[in-house]
Design a protein around this motif. Sequence first.
Motif: not given
Length: 489
Positions: A198-200, A220-223
Amino acid sequence: MTELQPLRLAEGMQFDAVTDVLVIGLGAAGASAAIEARGAGAEVLVLERASAGGGSTQYSGGFLYLGGGTRLQAVNGFEDSPDNMYRFIAAASPQPDHAKIRAYCDGSPGHFAWLEAQGIRFNDGFYPHKHFEHSTEDGLAWSGNEKVWPFIEAAEPAPRGHKITSPGGQGKLGEGGLKLITILIDRVKALGVRIEPDCFVQQLILDGEGRVVGAKYRHFGETRLARARRGVVLATGGFAANKAMLERYCPLLAEEQTNIVGAPTADGSGIELGGSVGAALANMAGCLITSPFYPPASLLKGVLVNKLGRRFIAEDAYHGRSAWACLQQPDRVAYLICDNAVFGRPEFQAQPLIDAWESVAEMEQALGIPDGALQAELAAYNAAAAHGQDPSFHKQKDWLQPLVEAPFAALDCSYGKAFYTGFTLGGLKTSAQAEVLDALDRPIPGLYAAGACASNIAQDSAGYASGTCLGESTFFGRRAGLEAAGAAG
């Protein structure tokens, strides 16, 4: 190519992960890269965009195009050599990269042994019949144009389709590929490689000297930021899931009538990442697009004609080659003409039956072919076939049989009527060592690529052989991992 920009390494930058080798993507290429980098003693982190690895490999049949004298070829009594394999692939490639082909062929027997060492099993049986993807457990098969003119004049034919064994055979498409990638990922985990799903990845990180030293990604929502001491490997897949890129580079795959094979995450993100740091692109218009009409193999004794009633290819060609030839005809219209003796329903059910007629003249009229054209074409074909000859297209004698037994049938191979499916073959330009290259063929320091985001051996449908993509993905994936692990920090 892209408006994406790299992130610049700055003093005081805080990293969420630091590793020796960073691999982006966990399909066949990424898994192979991770295995080899870890085996070379490097610490490895894999960032996978999906919730689990697999990529487009999991949708494939589990074929690898290997040769040069593999154990499986020897067991079945087939003589092959790296030179012989090289001559075939070079002849089948529109713009052969001789260094890559040479490396792949020379390394092919050893690569097969490496795959077996990872726990991948190949049944010792040989499948001798024409099939687009056989369902038996047999590990070796013909999977390309080796027996087809003009390639048969360039190299001695040898079967090189190596299919992973699945218990009970291969009951459905993709079963073999899923088995293969599961084994490779299990091996990655067993070696202690860290996998983060789940890492883009959004940007690559460059230091002041232009070296790729990491990546910025979202979980998810974390950079987050990851630092790579030695090298970064891009293994993110092709761009068949990116409509805009298809329309720009490979418009045939962008058309609604083409069915795309591959993962939904194969959207060209790795190609854009490479482009952001100056990578050149290669073969971006290249694709495999196909519509298998065999088995039954008897259909190969039919003839393919266009809307003018003219033949245009030897019908015993590999299905990707014959399908591509159909798409080059006027209005992309093509028919497979059979008589009662050779007719059968296509097993893949890709080509609808138009109708059957008691005479060729009636068929000709019903299909809108110019008066007398199809009759003359079949008469000439039948006269030569009766003597085991095909002077126009050199179809092999095994598939030559006069079409004289009524009724006569036509299967529709036209684009938009038949089922066509495909995937991209172009991507980042790379060296034989899997280094990503710029427009002047200079390696971009610290960056490597393999799999469908890179352009390697496979270039088009006309020269394709089943298993080439998985073969080159795993082979050059291994090279990318080893090169990244050995790069100067």
